[in-house]
Design a protein around this motif. Sequence first.
Motif, PDB file in Angstrom:
ATOM      1  N   ARG A 258      27.877 -15.287 -31.742  1.00 28.50           N
ATOM      2  CA  ARG A 258      29.411 -14.637 -31.746  1.00 28.50           C
ATOM      3  C   ARG A 258      30.195 -14.824 -33.014  1.00 28.50           C
ATOM      4  N   TRP A 259      30.346 -13.531 -33.572  1.00 31.30           N
ATOM      5  CA  TRP A 259      31.046 -13.753 -34.949  1.00 31.30           C
ATOM      6  C   TRP A 259      32.392 -14.163 -34.989  1.00 31.30           C
ATOM      7  N   LEU A 260      33.023 -13.858 -33.559  1.00 29.94           N
ATOM      8  CA  LEU A 260      34.438 -13.921 -33.508  1.00 29.94           C
ATOM      9  C   LEU A 260      34.774 -14.880 -32.266  1.00 29.94           C
ATOM     10  N   PRO A 261      34.313 -15.995 -32.250  1.00 30.81           N
ATOM     11  CA  PRO A 261      34.531 -16.733 -31.069  1.00 30.81           C
ATOM     12  C   PRO A 261      36.190 -17.065 -30.870  1.00 30.81           C
TER      13      PRO A 261
ATOM     14  N   LEU B 133      21.907 -11.498 -40.314  1.00 37.95           N
ATOM     15  CA  LEU B 133      22.210 -10.479 -41.188  1.00 37.95           C
ATOM     16  C   LEU B 133      22.143  -9.287 -40.841  1.00 37.95           C
ATOM     17  N   ASP B 134      21.106  -9.081 -40.220  1.00 40.05           N
ATOM     18  CA  ASP B 134      20.950  -7.778 -39.386  1.00 40.05           C
ATOM     19  C   ASP B 134      22.104  -7.419 -38.417  1.00 40.05           C
ATOM     20  N   ASP B 135      22.330  -8.612 -37.487  1.00 43.27           N
ATOM     21  CA  ASP B 135      23.502  -8.624 -36.491  1.00 43.27           C
ATOM     22  C   ASP B 135      24.786  -8.422 -37.232  1.00 43.27           C
ATOM     23  N   TRP B 136      25.095  -9.259 -38.347  1.00 42.03           N
ATOM     24  CA  TRP B 136      26.314  -8.868 -39.154  1.00 42.03           C
ATOM     25  C   TRP B 136      26.588  -7.406 -39.733  1.00 42.03           C
ATOM     26  N   VAL B 137      25.431  -7.047 -40.286  1.00 37.80           N
ATOM     27  CA  VAL B 137      25.548  -5.593 -41.008  1.00 37.80           C
ATOM     28  C   VAL B 137      26.004  -4.513 -39.944  1.00 37.80           C
TER      29      VAL B 137
ATOM     30  N   PHE C 224      29.575  -5.343 -38.523  1.00 40.67           N
ATOM     31  CA  PHE C 224      30.758  -5.238 -39.536  1.00 40.67           C
ATOM     32  C   PHE C 224      30.317  -4.378 -40.865  1.00 40.67           C
ATOM     33  N   GLY C 225      29.220  -3.885 -41.037  1.00 43.31           N
ATOM     34  CA  GLY C 225      28.660  -3.461 -42.092  1.00 43.31           C
ATOM     35  C   GLY C 225      29.716  -2.008 -42.450  1.00 43.31           C
TER      36      GLY C 225
END
Length: 554
Positions: free
Chosen positions: A83-86, A121-125, A128-129
Amino acid sequence: MQTYRWLKHLHMHQLWARAGYKARSFWYSTPLYPLTWETPTPLTEAQLTPANLWPTNTQHGKQIANTEFCFIGKTLNMRKKMRWLPREASHLWLFHLHYWDWLPDLLTQDEKGQRLAQEYLDDWVTLFGKRWHGVVWHPYPLSLRIVAWLTHAPTLLKDLPQETVQLFWDSLQHQITHLEDNLEWDLGGNHLIKNLKALVYAGLCLPGRQTLYLEALNLLLEQLSIQILPDGSHYERSPHYHAIVLEDLLDIHALLLKANQPIPPQLDDALERMGTVLATLRHPDGGLSLFNDSAIGNIAKLDALQARTGIPEHTPQHLADSGIVHITGGAWHMLLDAGKIAPDELVGHSHADTLSFEASLNSERVFVNSGTYAYQDKLRLPLRRTNAHNTVTIDDIDNAEVFGIFRAGRRPNKVSAEVLTEKNGTGITAEHNGYAHIGVHHTRRLFIDTEGHTIRGEDELQLKNKKQQKRLVNIHFHLAPGITFQLKNEQEVILTLADQKTHLRMVTKEGRWLDKSAIYAPQFGEKTSIQKLMIQARWQEGETLRLPWAIQQI
């Protein structure tokens, strides 16, 4: 009026920069923004990989490998899905998550750590990439993420398909371009150093970006002349941020060496002076003093910083530009903040702590300032106020008008200190005009004898061009955790230190001793209850009030 008294100190370029970024943010948040991005240069690897100079935290790495992320004292378990923005996280916690500076800790977990880092990394890109978000793409976390990705790219990209590798480099180049357009000129300070560090890294690590490197380096050197005071202190006057800026400059120095680039003499000079200041700001336990926004810090990291700058044979008693005084007597170490709270245009990390002191006996802290718990928290303002520090309050008025999260209005503009070395000890005389608006001038005198048997203090308040009013004066002494006390009478207190063997006698000839509970935040996100003692006096007549006190080993 508070806001006006804060705004009047800001430079016009800061206001324009802030307004410009807010206006651009509306554009960045639209789906059209990514469509304007230029096609990045195809890359398969960087031409240079920075070294990671600093000790890693294996235990933190194990936590992250178990999907537990702990920043500033708060742990969140991501469980099966990152969860990148909890929603339950603070703004600062989210910043830490998107710094990606936790990568070296995670990578201590060998293959599992590498696999998880690649999944993250794959999830973030993917998320939000090509999608701007105000927190994720804020220039500060963006700067730290660029540095982290460049430093650990070989491990992050090992054995990944070429298509995934290219997506990484494309995203990284888009982030670098975005940062170039959004340097934090509205704030300056340590934020701007972080921005320029990221661009120096990008310019040296990516092929064909020599111009970017040179431009960023020239801006960095200009900032060194502004931000590093002649005595070597960082101009925000926070021990915590002094250490952060020092780390950034050491990273840049190491990268220049690895890239076979000439080292600017201004950088070498700044590092040498800042290393001496770091040693001055540390207590015998190895941690930092808690003036302004600060924390004791990671002592292993501080030791590593000190090792790279060198341990000075002698530390100065008085850092004349930042105002920090550090004197010793026997086993006592005392630090006093006798400087302005911050540069006038950048007061975000300031506290109303003028003429506050901290003291350690041997390696144990005895008198502590309250520290900094969090920025977006109800304790933010209480811990910035004067009564959270070992100094004097008058009618519970602050000696600097701190308000909001990062603001200050009225503040002392005349603060001075003089150190006097005598045959039988060392003394300090310091004064400030932070109470000028109520017509009072505060002078503090401190003295430690050579053997460290006694600390003598006197706080003097003088009326200046005002009629006398009845005022309540308090001198605050915050006791470190583990210290107990016994009020013998209104003029005498006995302290027992945490070792249960050392006892101190505190006395006053005027006023009376009182005790009260307080909050102590030695690290960001950590807090505990402590006790504080106060000398309380009523100032009812006369132009001058003198409150003498003493601390004696018994």
